[in-house]
Design a protein around this motif. Sequence first.
Motif, PDB file in Angstrom:
ATOM      1  N   ALA A 121       0.673  -1.157  -0.161  1.00 21.53           N
ATOM      2  CA  ALA A 121      -0.100  -0.196   0.050  1.00 21.53           C
ATOM      3  C   ALA A 121       0.895   1.303  -0.145  1.00 21.53           C
ATOM      4  O   ALA A 121       0.643   2.365  -0.624  1.00 21.53           O
ATOM      5  N   LEU A 122       1.876   1.142   0.888  1.00 22.17           N
ATOM      6  CA  LEU A 122       2.808   2.380   0.732  1.00 22.17           C
ATOM      7  C   LEU A 122       3.595   2.652  -0.484  1.00 22.17           C
ATOM      8  O   LEU A 122       3.833   3.679  -0.843  1.00 22.17           O
TER       9      LEU A 122
ATOM     10  N   ASN B  90       4.201   5.648  -5.545  1.00 24.26           N
ATOM     11  CA  ASN B  90       4.113   5.825  -6.907  1.00 24.26           C
ATOM     12  C   ASN B  90       3.108   6.487  -7.623  1.00 24.26           C
ATOM     13  O   ASN B  90       3.099   6.920  -8.826  1.00 24.26           O
ATOM     14  N   SER B  91       2.088   6.783  -6.836  1.00 21.20           N
ATOM     15  CA  SER B  91       1.070   7.653  -7.172  1.00 21.20           C
ATOM     16  C   SER B  91       1.222   9.069  -7.496  1.00 21.20           C
ATOM     17  O   SER B  91       2.029   9.585  -6.857  1.00 21.20           O
ATOM     18  N   ASP B  92       0.797   9.653  -8.252  1.00 23.23           N
ATOM     19  CA  ASP B  92       0.977  11.042  -8.598  1.00 23.23           C
ATOM     20  C   ASP B  92       0.237  11.999  -7.743  1.00 23.23           C
ATOM     21  O   ASP B  92       0.525  13.378  -7.774  1.00 23.23           O
ATOM     22  N   SER B  93      -0.571  11.325  -7.056  1.00 23.12           N
ATOM     23  CA  SER B  93      -1.562  12.198  -6.062  1.00 23.12           C
ATOM     24  C   SER B  93      -0.733  13.012  -4.846  1.00 23.12           C
ATOM     25  O   SER B  93       0.084  12.449  -4.398  1.00 23.12           O
ATOM     26  N   GLY B  94      -0.961  14.280  -4.839  1.00 20.59           N
ATOM     27  CA  GLY B  94      -0.409  15.106  -3.942  1.00 20.59           C
ATOM     28  C   GLY B  94       0.913  15.490  -4.473  1.00 20.59           C
ATOM     29  O   GLY B  94       1.734  16.279  -3.527  1.00 20.59           O
ATOM     30  N   SER B  95       1.652  15.264  -5.529  1.00 23.99           N
ATOM     31  CA  SER B  95       2.969  15.474  -5.973  1.00 23.99           C
ATOM     32  C   SER B  95       3.254  16.907  -6.204  1.00 23.99           C
ATOM     33  O   SER B  95       4.411  17.541  -6.171  1.00 23.99           O
TER      34      SER B  95
END
Length: 284
Positions: free
Chosen positions: A91-92, A97-102
């Motif tokens: 999950a971490l 790897n997510s673009d969310s919040g970048s």
Amino acid sequence: MGPSPHIQAFGAYALPPARERVRVKADGCSDTRIGRWIISARRKRAIKGLTEPFDVNVAPGVKARLYPSGNRCEKRALAGVQVWDLTERNALRMAVNSDSGSDEGPFTFFDVGANAGLYSLFVNAYAKTAKRPVRLIAVEPSAEMASRLVVNADASEADVELIRSAISDAPGEACLSDGGNNRGEAQLSDQGEQVKVETLVGLCDRLSVTHIDAMKLDIEGHDERALRAFFDQAPEALHPQLLIVETAALSGDPVIELAQAHNYFVADATSLNAILKKSDHVQT
């Protein structure tokens, strides 16, 4: 008396080559009942008759000086780490790897109840692989565990901000037990090591934290109190996008119910922890 292990360069306590080969063989075992039995047997064989600590390459980018006899977390990381908190670590990894919040700066991870720092080290390794800036804030009140964390962070080339505080619903001072046979179960009590106590909101203010991408919360009995105070005091923008909490059961657990009341849903769960995610839909 010899020098403290905390000041020895990493590698000073490496396993003898033959024992290291036994340890590494555990990394190929499956996450099954038989696989875990084999991991346990190989772990015992690798360190039988030797004196801890042991300097181990736990995983790519994660190096640690481990004391398995008195800490379940370090014991499980010594061999067969592929079955240690795999759901939580995946999950971490996905969050990193997510673009969310970048666009809000580095990936910010709060490791609350950091123990030997392994969660922080894995997040650091994931961020390096993803070539993503990361801010690691590890909260660990125990002097002994904080010393171990510093050694592990240095060995793994991880820039960890170590906060020597306990977390609860009000600031102050308290005593911290040593956890008995498992240092990971140290908790605030009537006697023990004197420690500073902070709230999550107070800590965020002190560190100028404006967003939290992920938080692991494991503070042995004060989780609900600390989280309730946080949700009461923190702006919505500060609520973590990913929250990992210790729980014995999903149904009726006050920490889970508290998080769900603040717009989280259970994305996954293990026998020890729940992985909660912030919903995009704000409840009214």
